[in-house]
Design a protein around this motif. Sequence first.
Motif, PDB file in Angstrom:
ATOM      1  N   PHE A   1       0.871  -1.180   0.000  1.00 29.05           N
ATOM      2  CA  PHE A   1       0.000   0.000   0.000  1.00 29.05           C
ATOM      3  C   PHE A   1       0.906   1.228   0.000  1.00 29.05           C
ATOM      4  O   PHE A   1       1.623   1.487   0.971  1.00 29.05           O
ATOM      5  N   TYR A   2       0.888   1.965  -1.112  1.00 29.77           N
ATOM      6  CA  TYR A   2       1.727   3.158  -1.235  1.00 29.77           C
ATOM      7  C   TYR A   2       0.913   4.404  -0.902  1.00 29.77           C
ATOM      8  O   TYR A   2      -0.191   4.600  -1.409  1.00 29.77           O
ATOM      9  N   LEU A   3       1.491   5.237  -0.040  1.00 32.45           N
ATOM     10  CA  LEU A   3       0.880   6.493   0.375  1.00 32.45           C
ATOM     11  C   LEU A   3       1.884   7.595   0.016  1.00 32.45           C
ATOM     12  O   LEU A   3       2.876   7.806   0.729  1.00 32.45           O
ATOM     13  N   LEU A   4       1.656   8.277  -1.093  1.00 29.41           N
ATOM     14  CA  LEU A   4       2.655   9.187  -1.665  1.00 29.41           C
ATOM     15  C   LEU A   4       2.062  10.576  -1.851  1.00 29.41           C
ATOM     16  O   LEU A   4       1.055  10.746  -2.531  1.00 29.41           O
ATOM     17  N   ASP A   5       2.708  11.575  -1.246  1.00 32.74           N
ATOM     18  CA  ASP A   5       2.255  12.959  -1.320  1.00 32.74           C
ATOM     19  C   ASP A   5       3.182  13.735  -2.248  1.00 32.74           C
ATOM     20  O   ASP A   5       4.330  14.005  -1.911  1.00 32.74           O
ATOM     21  N   GLU A   6       2.699  14.067  -3.434  1.00 41.76           N
ATOM     22  CA  GLU A   6       3.465  14.794  -4.461  1.00 41.76           C
ATOM     23  C   GLU A   6       4.782  14.073  -4.778  1.00 41.76           C
ATOM     24  O   GLU A   6       5.871  14.649  -4.671  1.00 41.76           O
ATOM     25  N   PRO A   7       4.741  12.809  -5.202  1.00 48.28           N
ATOM     26  CA  PRO A   7       5.976  12.047  -5.404  1.00 48.28           C
ATOM     27  C   PRO A   7       6.824  12.511  -6.576  1.00 48.28           C
ATOM     28  O   PRO A   7       8.015  12.211  -6.632  1.00 48.28           O
ATOM     29  N   THR A   8       6.232  13.244  -7.535  1.00 51.68           N
ATOM     30  CA  THR A   8       6.999  13.641  -8.725  1.00 51.68           C
ATOM     31  C   THR A   8       7.626  15.022  -8.613  1.00 51.68           C
ATOM     32  O   THR A   8       8.284  15.461  -9.556  1.00 51.68           O
ATOM     33  N   ASN A   9       7.449  15.695  -7.486  1.00 49.04           N
ATOM     34  CA  ASN A   9       7.887  17.088  -7.391  1.00 49.04           C
ATOM     35  C   ASN A   9       9.349  17.291  -7.765  1.00 49.04           C
ATOM     36  O   ASN A   9       9.709  18.281  -8.397  1.00 49.04           O
ATOM     37  N   HIS A  10      10.217  16.395  -7.331  1.00 54.27           N
ATOM     38  CA  HIS A  10      11.649  16.628  -7.506  1.00 54.27           C
ATOM     39  C   HIS A  10      12.316  15.593  -8.403  1.00 54.27           C
ATOM     40  O   HIS A  10      13.544  15.504  -8.435  1.00 54.27           O
ATOM     41  N   ILE A  11      11.501  14.823  -9.119  1.00 57.55           N
ATOM     42  CA  ILE A  11      12.059  13.788  -9.978  1.00 57.55           C
ATOM     43  C   ILE A  11      12.050  14.273 -11.422  1.00 57.55           C
ATOM     44  O   ILE A  11      11.069  14.840 -11.892  1.00 57.55           O
ATOM     45  N   ASP A  12      13.151  14.024 -12.137  1.00 58.30           N
ATOM     46  CA  ASP A  12      13.236  14.467 -13.525  1.00 58.30           C
ATOM     47  C   ASP A  12      12.252  13.695 -14.402  1.00 58.30           C
ATOM     48  O   ASP A  12      11.603  12.734 -13.964  1.00 58.30           O
ATOM     49  N   ILE A  13      12.112  14.131 -15.646  1.00 60.43           N
ATOM     50  CA  ILE A  13      11.089  13.571 -16.527  1.00 60.43           C
ATOM     51  C   ILE A  13      11.314  12.085 -16.774  1.00 60.43           C
ATOM     52  O   ILE A  13      10.365  11.290 -16.736  1.00 60.43           O
ATOM     53  N   ALA A  14      12.555  11.682 -17.009  1.00 57.85           N
ATOM     54  CA  ALA A  14      12.824  10.255 -17.211  1.00 57.85           C
ATOM     55  C   ALA A  14      12.424   9.455 -15.973  1.00 57.85           C
ATOM     56  O   ALA A  14      11.861   8.358 -16.085  1.00 57.85           O
ATOM     57  N   GLY A  15      12.696  10.008 -14.792  1.00 57.17           N
ATOM     58  CA  GLY A  15      12.327   9.334 -13.555  1.00 57.17           C
ATOM     59  C   GLY A  15      10.828   9.272 -13.353  1.00 57.17           C
ATOM     60  O   GLY A  15      10.290   8.270 -12.866  1.00 57.17           O
ATOM     61  N   GLN A  16      10.116  10.344 -13.724  1.00 59.23           N
ATOM     62  CA  GLN A  16       8.654  10.350 -13.615  1.00 59.23           C
ATOM     63  C   GLN A  16       8.051   9.243 -14.471  1.00 59.23           C
ATOM     64  O   GLN A  16       7.149   8.509 -14.032  1.00 59.23           O
ATOM     65  N   GLU A  17       8.526   9.134 -15.691  1.00 66.91           N
ATOM     66  CA  GLU A  17       7.984   8.110 -16.586  1.00 66.91           C
ATOM     67  C   GLU A  17       8.290   6.709 -16.073  1.00 66.91           C
ATOM     68  O   GLU A  17       7.459   5.796 -16.193  1.00 66.91           O
ATOM     69  N   ARG A  18       9.472   6.542 -15.484  1.00 67.83           N
ATOM     70  CA  ARG A  18       9.813   5.240 -14.901  1.00 67.83           C
ATOM     71  C   ARG A  18       8.940   4.943 -13.683  1.00 67.83           C
ATOM     72  O   ARG A  18       8.482   3.807 -13.506  1.00 67.83           O
ATOM     73  N   LEU A  19       8.665   5.970 -12.864  1.00 69.04           N
ATOM     74  CA  LEU A  19       7.798   5.782 -11.698  1.00 69.04           C
ATOM     75  C   LEU A  19       6.383   5.397 -12.128  1.00 69.04           C
ATOM     76  O   LEU A  19       5.755   4.518 -11.533  1.00 69.04           O
TER      77      LEU A  19
END
Length: 492
Positions: free
Chosen positions: A434-452
């Motif tokens: 169970f993942y509880l994530l608050d704004e997880p993409t704020n500091h991740i680059d675009i390649a990382g966002q797509e991987r997430l």
Amino acid sequence: MGSLNLRGVGILTPESLFQDLTLTLQDGDRLGLVAGNGAGKSTLLRCLAGQAEPGAGEITRSRGLRVGLVEQDMPPNLLDLPLYEAIRRAIPAAERDGQAWRVDVVLDEFAAPLALHERPVRQLSGGWQRLALIARAWVAEPDALLLDEPTNHLDLEKIELLEGWINDPARQMPIVIASHDRRFLDRCTNRTLFLRPGVSAYYAHPYTRARHLLAEDDAARQTQLERDGKEATRLRRSAGELKNIGINRSSDAAQKKAAQMARRAEALEDRLQPVHSERAGEIRLANRGTHAKVMLTLEDITVTAPDGTKLFRTGKLSIAQGERVVLLGANGAGKSRLVGLLRQAMEGADIPGIRASATAVMGYMDQQMSQLPQKATPHAFIAGRFDLGDQKVRSLLASAGIAMDRQGRAIAQLSPGQKARLGLLALRLAEPNFYLLDEPTNHIDIAGQERLEEEIIAQGATCVLVSHDRAFVQAVATRRLVVRGGMLREEG
């Protein structure tokens, strides 16, 4: 008319982040700055603002050009000021008394409640702190604008307001935007610069079109690289054979020809630079699974602000295994407060009206990454939490984009992107369901966002996420719940 001119600009820290940037930004140019975490975007913005000097080359600005820089973090000296005063101080001292009306205008534009005007900045949500930084640039009336991750923490309404401000036909100043928000870049830029350690790539197009062109150019370079590699190998082999013939037959002409072929092969090999990869570190998740059909239920709980003010009611709600629920709503609506209550309940606290499955294992990450011990080192954090050998810990950290020389430094010294990747690594090793994530993409680059995005979908874990990243929400959400009118409402 204003302009920013870069000639041969480069940054070394000590390795090259980028080099030999030469371009001119004039009125009407809105440049999107795209690169991986730690690739020098913020450093370049500070250099453009005159707050730092590049390691190579020079930056010149039009005479009298006023440059406004919106940084990622609120300056510490403003945190204890009321919101209104923090914005007012961005106006030149000689103009403050007569021009304070500018503050009222911008706060009205942002629909800031009167109760926030006198609240200390440090007590504001991440979204309102971000708006305060943007408002400071707005009231200063700059001639050129530099924005560093401007959409972080902002709700969709405020993002659209910011897009309207940038795209106002009357506002033709040069603008540079460093962002990982793909939709925002497409809507607000007309040029794109991909920062790279070797040769950076510049296109007179918004992000998506520029990225397609970059992919085509990279593919062509890769094809040429393979062709040149084969040709260099052929020349080396032929030169060796011809040299032996020359020696055996005492032929100076054959040996001279062999030397020429070897030089041609060497020249080709000198140009064999690998095509740049945007991977700054892998992102992987895990899901230990569960037989429970319902992971979480809420019995119409009331979410309140820290001072006890009622924000909204959830109504009756159940979250089934495998659902990916995104919480939406305005800044300060209480989304993070709800996430905090869910976290407490899943950690075993008795929160009336919230019931989690006995088999639920939570993986949590918040906006400030407060789950990371800032004084500890990345190595000590991972090694202390998980039963792993020293070499395994070092390998995992390196694969997550945290280099060996950073693994022994305090987590507080990592970049926001590195902290996010460290937090995601810890989540994966905990093997939650169970993942509880608050704004997880704020500091991740675009390649990382797509991987997430890929990992969240592939793992099939249950998720509750807070996000205002439109591309991310569209990619992962199976349900959308919106805080509106004092209630949490299901949105189609």
